[in-house]
Enzyme design. Structure first.
Site, mmCIF file in Angstrom:
data_model
loop_
_atom_site.group_PDB
_atom_site.id
_atom_site.type_symbol
_atom_site.label_atom_id
_atom_site.label_comp_id
_atom_site.label_asym_id
_atom_site.label_seq_id
_atom_site.Cartn_x
_atom_site.Cartn_y
_atom_site.Cartn_z
ATOM 1 N N ASN A 7 -4.807 -5.779 -5.098
ATOM 2 C CA ASN A 7 -4.562 -7.107 -4.529
ATOM 3 C C ASN A 7 -5.592 -7.342 -3.429
ATOM 4 O O ASN A 7 -5.490 -6.764 -2.353
ATOM 5 C CB ASN A 7 -3.123 -7.140 -3.981
ATOM 6 C CG ASN A 7 -2.808 -8.421 -3.256
ATOM 7 O OD1 ASN A 7 -3.582 -9.379 -3.290
ATOM 8 N ND2 ASN A 7 -1.642 -8.445 -2.598
ATOM 9 N N LYS A 9 -6.124 -9.968 -1.778
ATOM 10 C CA LYS A 9 -5.638 -10.899 -0.738
ATOM 11 C C LYS A 9 -6.731 -11.932 -0.415
ATOM 12 O O LYS A 9 -7.477 -12.320 -1.295
ATOM 13 C CB LYS A 9 -5.158 -10.122 0.490
ATOM 14 C CG LYS A 9 -4.120 -9.059 0.103
ATOM 15 C CD LYS A 9 -3.390 -8.480 1.253
ATOM 16 C CE LYS A 9 -2.384 -7.448 0.745
ATOM 17 N NZ LYS A 9 -1.603 -6.862 1.820
ATOM 18 N N HIS A 94 5.120 -11.816 -3.191
ATOM 19 C CA HIS A 94 4.528 -10.855 -2.254
ATOM 20 C C HIS A 94 5.089 -11.114 -0.852
ATOM 21 O O HIS A 94 5.335 -12.262 -0.473
ATOM 22 C CB HIS A 94 3.001 -10.990 -2.257
ATOM 23 C CG HIS A 94 2.341 -9.894 -1.493
ATOM 24 N ND1 HIS A 94 2.228 -9.932 -0.122
ATOM 25 C CD2 HIS A 94 1.819 -8.715 -1.897
ATOM 26 C CE1 HIS A 94 1.644 -8.815 0.278
ATOM 27 N NE2 HIS A 94 1.392 -8.057 -0.771
ATOM 28 N N GLU A 96 3.799 -11.249 1.952
ATOM 29 C CA GLU A 96 3.060 -12.193 2.795
ATOM 30 C C GLU A 96 3.412 -13.632 2.420
ATOM 31 O O GLU A 96 3.371 -14.526 3.256
ATOM 32 C CB GLU A 96 1.550 -11.926 2.680
ATOM 33 C CG GLU A 96 1.190 -10.667 3.463
ATOM 34 C CD GLU A 96 0.103 -9.813 2.844
ATOM 35 O OE1 GLU A 96 -0.680 -10.307 2.030
ATOM 36 O OE2 GLU A 96 0.053 -8.607 3.187
ATOM 37 N N GLU A 166 7.474 -2.933 -2.093
ATOM 38 C CA GLU A 166 6.508 -2.930 -0.999
ATOM 39 C C GLU A 166 7.238 -3.126 0.323
ATOM 40 O O GLU A 166 7.495 -4.265 0.735
ATOM 41 C CB GLU A 166 5.510 -4.078 -1.196
ATOM 42 C CG GLU A 166 4.741 -3.975 -2.499
ATOM 43 C CD GLU A 166 3.394 -4.658 -2.368
ATOM 44 O OE1 GLU A 166 2.389 -3.968 -2.512
ATOM 45 O OE2 GLU A 166 3.357 -5.856 -2.088
ATOM 46 N N GLY A 172 -0.354 -3.024 5.082
ATOM 47 C CA GLY A 172 -1.478 -3.289 5.981
ATOM 48 C C GLY A 172 -1.337 -2.626 7.344
ATOM 49 O O GLY A 172 -2.096 -2.915 8.259
ATOM 50 N N SER A 212 -0.010 0.266 2.113
ATOM 51 C CA SER A 212 -0.983 1.193 2.695
ATOM 52 C C SER A 212 -1.274 2.414 1.833
ATOM 53 O O SER A 212 -1.539 3.486 2.364
ATOM 54 C CB SER A 212 -0.545 1.643 4.090
ATOM 55 O OG SER A 212 -0.507 0.538 4.965
HETATM 56 P P1 PGA Z 1 -1.913 -2.612 1.705
HETATM 57 O O1 PGA Z 1 -1.319 -3.858 0.894
HETATM 58 O O2 PGA Z 1 -2.238 -1.555 0.675
HETATM 59 O O3 PGA Z 1 -3.138 -3.150 2.397
HETATM 60 O O4 PGA Z 1 -0.849 -2.177 2.649
HETATM 61 C C1 PGA Z 1 -0.448 -3.665 -0.183
HETATM 62 C C2 PGA Z 1 0.000 -4.994 -0.705
HETATM 63 O O5 PGA Z 1 0.315 -5.863 0.097
HETATM 64 O O6 PGA Z 1 0.059 -5.216 -1.937
#
Ligand code: PGA
Length: 258
Positions: A7, A9, A94, A96, A166, A172, A212
């Site tokens: 992803n 983003k 997601h 976010e 997640e 992140g 992460s």
């Molecule tokens: P990240 O993101 O690996 O940067 O923590 C994972 C995600 O949001 O899919």
């Protein structure tokens, strides 16, 4: 077969998205017969990334979609537009989008249904915040998001569905859920899918872990039979890390088969 998604983003630009896609083809194309690999670039670069992926078997994914088919929805992107660009899989819900943009369970469910109706695959993301975990609500929150996201999804369409667990506190932040923590929630999710559908579906559905994940954690997470791959954010922008994560998924799957 495991499933690893990258992803991207709101990262990359036109030139670097092509470069990253090129590097991912070079590093990961050799694994696609043993692991489903998808990349989720930003909308404006879907077409050029799709062309770069070519016919090497890496799947083109979209980070989101509109729940409505067409019309006066300024700024939105429809499933038909994604189909036009050869997108195969769409992220929905997601964290976010839930927590930063404010998407509701109902909207997320409408998006899931729109994606499935178009014949595309969906990765439905679920996960608890730190506050919810610390107040002992991890199970409740994840099961609620799962059931709300899958409302009215028929057993037949479950073949098109992947769930990504997640935990919001791990996204992140550099904090990863340990394999035990992740596996525990995956068991809960799988059991709920068994209750909603049947044992066959709960055994065959793929549950990704995300939050992460770096190359160094991947083997430990994927060694758990409960975890069928990963949804990778930051580390998917580094083709070497991403390749190592895909390789770890392939290794874990081959060891499970032995
Ligand atoms: P990240 O993101 O690996 O940067 O923590 C994972 C995600 O949001 O899919």
């Amino acid at each position: 077969m495991p499933f690893v998604g990258g992803n991207w983003k709101m990262n990359t630009d036109l030139a670097s998205s092509v470069e990253l896609a090129d590097d991912i083809v070079a590093g990961c194309a050799a694994f696609v017969d043993r692991c489903d690999v998808a990349v989720f670039p930003p909308f404006p670069y879907l077409q050029v990334v799709g062309r770069t992926l070519g016919h090497h078997g890496i799947l083109l994914g979209a980070q989101d979609v509109c729940h409505m088919p067409a019309g006066a929805y300024t700024g939105e992107v429809s499933v038909d537009m994604l189909l036009d660009l050869n997108v195969k899989v769409v992220l929905v819900g997601h964290s976010e989008r839930r927590h930063v943009i404010g998407e509701t369970d109902d909207l997320i469910n409408a998006k899931v249904l729109a994606v499935l109706d178009a014949g595309l695959d969906v990765v439905l993301c679920v996960g608890e915040t730190l506050e919810q975990r610390e107040s002992g609500r991890t199970k409740e929150v994840n099961v609620h998001q799962l059931m709300a996201g899958l409302r009215a999804v028929t057993p037949d369409s479950m073949e098109q569905v992947t769930i990504a667990y997640e935990p919001v506190w791990a996204i992140g932040t550099g904090r990863t859920a340990g394999p035990d923590q992740a596996a525990e929630v995956h068991r809960v999710l799988r059991a709920s899918i068994g209750d909603l559908y049947d044992d066959d579906i709960s055994e065959s559905i793929r549950l990704q872990y995300g939050g992460s994940v770096k190359a160094k954690d991947a083997a430990g997470l994927f060694a758990r039979p409960e975890i069928d791959g990963g949804l990778i954010g930051g580390a998917s922008l580094d083709p070497e890390q991403f390749k190592a994560i895909v390789a770890a998924a392939v290794d874990a799957a081959s060891q499970e088969q032995e």
